[in-house]
Design an enzyme around this catalytic site. Sequence first.
Site, mmCIF file in Angstrom:
data_model
loop_
_atom_site.group_PDB
_atom_site.id
_atom_site.type_symbol
_atom_site.label_atom_id
_atom_site.label_comp_id
_atom_site.label_asym_id
_atom_site.label_seq_id
_atom_site.Cartn_x
_atom_site.Cartn_y
_atom_site.Cartn_z
ATOM 1 N N ILE A 16 0.826 -1.214 0.000
ATOM 2 C CA ILE A 16 0.000 0.000 0.000
ATOM 3 C C ILE A 16 0.864 1.270 0.000
ATOM 4 O O ILE A 16 0.433 2.306 -0.512
ATOM 5 C CB ILE A 16 -1.011 -0.010 1.178
ATOM 6 C CG1 ILE A 16 -2.129 0.999 0.913
ATOM 7 C CG2 ILE A 16 -0.323 0.236 2.516
ATOM 8 C CD1 ILE A 16 -3.352 0.819 1.797
ATOM 9 N N VAL A 38 1.342 -2.732 8.284
ATOM 10 C CA VAL A 38 1.084 -1.578 7.426
ATOM 11 C C VAL A 38 1.593 -0.296 8.101
ATOM 12 O O VAL A 38 2.203 0.566 7.460
ATOM 13 C CB VAL A 38 -0.435 -1.437 7.166
ATOM 14 C CG1 VAL A 38 -0.738 -0.157 6.423
ATOM 15 C CG2 VAL A 38 -0.955 -2.638 6.385
ATOM 16 N N ASP A 39 1.328 -0.190 9.383
ATOM 17 C CA ASP A 39 1.696 0.987 10.171
ATOM 18 C C ASP A 39 3.205 1.251 10.070
ATOM 19 O O ASP A 39 3.645 2.369 9.740
ATOM 20 C CB ASP A 39 1.295 0.710 11.628
ATOM 21 C CG ASP A 39 1.115 1.964 12.447
ATOM 22 O OD1 ASP A 39 1.234 3.059 11.884
ATOM 23 O OD2 ASP A 39 0.861 1.831 13.657
ATOM 24 N N THR A 128 -6.516 -7.776 9.751
ATOM 25 C CA THR A 128 -6.241 -9.164 9.324
ATOM 26 C C THR A 128 -4.777 -9.573 9.482
ATOM 27 O O THR A 128 -4.399 -10.671 9.070
ATOM 28 C CB THR A 128 -6.640 -9.385 7.849
ATOM 29 O OG1 THR A 128 -5.801 -8.531 7.027
ATOM 30 C CG2 THR A 128 -8.091 -9.059 7.605
ATOM 31 N N ILE A 130 -1.592 -8.471 12.373
ATOM 32 C CA ILE A 130 -1.227 -8.665 13.778
ATOM 33 C C ILE A 130 -2.486 -8.831 14.643
ATOM 34 O O ILE A 130 -2.474 -9.550 15.640
ATOM 35 C CB ILE A 130 -0.382 -7.450 14.255
ATOM 36 C CG1 ILE A 130 0.938 -7.414 13.465
ATOM 37 C CG2 ILE A 130 -0.103 -7.503 15.754
ATOM 38 C CD1 ILE A 130 1.634 -6.062 13.452
#
Length: 181
Positions: A16, A38-39, A128, A130
């Site tokens: 992303i 993602v973070d 979906t 961690i």
Amino acid sequence: MRTPEGVTVTLVRGDITRQSADVIVNAANSSLLGGGGVDGAIHRRGGPEILAACRELRASRYGKGLRTGQAVATTAGALDAQWVVHTVGPVWSSSEDRSALLASCYRESLRVAAESGARTVAFPAISTGIYGWPMDDGARIALRTVLEVAAPPVTEVRFVLFDAQAYAEFEEALEALEAQG
Ligand code: ADP
């Protein structure tokens, strides 16, 4: 597919942080101060401006952090986007139904994106990773909610799925929704 409001919903496989969109949604945690998945990727590629904006939020409106199911926008730093919208997914629980909170992440993120005037919004599969939400159910909730609430000025909602399994689950859930009409 197109939603009743004429918003195009697309699925792509990839990272992303490599996407170009008005809004990139971050699967954040309530601290807003970074994490894994993602973070971590968003802060790594987006650079220190995003973290600085998150720190400011913690010092002002969000002293206790961002609640699960809520969303807030910051700069997108060096990402190819105008804003990052941070949302906090629920941790999966087998004993408690937290689907409404997961749906709220998509709804609130779209609300914040629309308020900013965004046209294109890229989502990861929130919770979906961690947070352990099963991909098939996470996909169903994501798509159903977007179908229900996405509206102009947003014209495209893009799900950016990290691996083949996530992509396949989203494809299947989308086909099931289309079959339902
Ligand atoms: P959560 O804590 O909400 O579960 P994660 O970031 O751990 O959030 O994972 C959410 C989903 O995003 C998972 O399916 C994970 O495989 C996927 N993911 C991890 N990194 C990326 C990335 N760079 N781009 C897109 N999806 C990613």
